[in-house]
Scaffold this motif. Sequence first.
Motif, PDB file in Angstrom:
ATOM      1  N   ALA A  19       0.844  -1.198   0.000  1.00 40.56           N
ATOM      2  CA  ALA A  19       0.000   0.000   0.000  1.00 40.56           C
ATOM      3  C   ALA A  19       0.877   1.244   0.000  1.00 40.56           C
ATOM      4  O   ALA A  19       1.603   1.510   0.951  1.00 40.56           O
ATOM      5  CB  ALA A  19      -0.917  -0.013   1.210  1.00 40.56           C
ATOM      6  N   LEU A  25      -4.273   1.566   0.029  1.00 40.91           N
ATOM      7  CA  LEU A  25      -4.328   1.051  -1.338  1.00 40.91           C
ATOM      8  C   LEU A  25      -3.285   1.780  -2.186  1.00 40.91           C
ATOM      9  O   LEU A  25      -2.517   2.592  -1.692  1.00 40.91           O
ATOM     10  CB  LEU A  25      -5.728   1.249  -1.927  1.00 40.91           C
ATOM     11  CG  LEU A  25      -6.866   0.499  -1.219  1.00 40.91           C
ATOM     12  CD1 LEU A  25      -8.210   0.937  -1.763  1.00 40.91           C
ATOM     13  CD2 LEU A  25      -6.694  -1.003  -1.355  1.00 40.91           C
ATOM     14  N   LEU A  48      -4.709  -3.213  -4.785  1.00 39.25           N
ATOM     15  CA  LEU A  48      -3.413  -3.851  -4.556  1.00 39.25           C
ATOM     16  C   LEU A  48      -3.225  -5.044  -5.478  1.00 39.25           C
ATOM     17  O   LEU A  48      -2.170  -5.667  -5.474  1.00 39.25           O
ATOM     18  CB  LEU A  48      -3.299  -4.302  -3.087  1.00 39.25           C
ATOM     19  CG  LEU A  48      -3.421  -3.201  -2.041  1.00 39.25           C
ATOM     20  CD1 LEU A  48      -3.303  -3.792  -0.631  1.00 39.25           C
ATOM     21  CD2 LEU A  48      -2.380  -2.118  -2.249  1.00 39.25           C
TER      22      LEU A  48
END
Length: 269
Positions: A19, A25, A48
Amino acid sequence: EKQVFQLRAHMYQARSLFAADSSGLSDPFARVFFISQSQCTEVLNETLCPTWDQLLVFDNVELYGEAHEMRDDPPIIVIEIYDQDTVGKADFMGRTFAKPVVKMSDEHYCPPRFPPQLEYYQIYRGNSTAGDLLAAFELLQIGPGGKSDLPPIDGPTDVDRGPILPVPLGIRPVLSKYRVEVTALEHQILMLSIVWGRRACPYVFEGQHTFASQDLPENELLHPPLNIRVVDCRAFGRYTLVGSHAVSSLRKFIYRPPDKKAQQWNMTG
């Protein structure tokens, strides 16, 4: 001796990327480098496990050397993964390397070497692993007949994606419809974001049951992980990431309905 080739980079998917954003994300894209050329995939937001499903074509690649050397030991392809920021330059997320499957102009485009199969390539960020890339690469020699002698790129076509070419049939996996069902057992109000493949699905749970649908490969080994984020909803529409969890394999959760024909045969038998 100069040889001219076309490189086809079949960039299907990446998984288990780290991330890069405070949201838990990333907005990843891949850049492919080969000799003096480079191309990028599209940027996929808030995931991801991006499923780019994109074919990058490098035309008129000039290489120098003996033909058998090109076939047995082609140059290395470098693939770098970046996180696209709205402001400033993209952030480097990791790198991997691959060698293409080579077809000379006097060879047939047929099994077992062609079409190439998707493979996983380990992505590294320094000395640490940073996910996997699912892709296939083929280097096709352009003979005296020119590009017309190259094997055709067999669909599918996707008019909604404009000039982006999807991974051709025979290389892209066969997809089936799957549905993930989630039950939140806590009675607190939580914001759960289910991130599955190309799609991020936010849901508010209050001890309830919900689901999200997605087209996934029939081959279970190609399934992307299921990433779950818990988000704290604050005043003025602000969200703060509480934590996240990745279910790397969904195999033990898969339910397959019984075959109706087999059931009927058992009942009549």
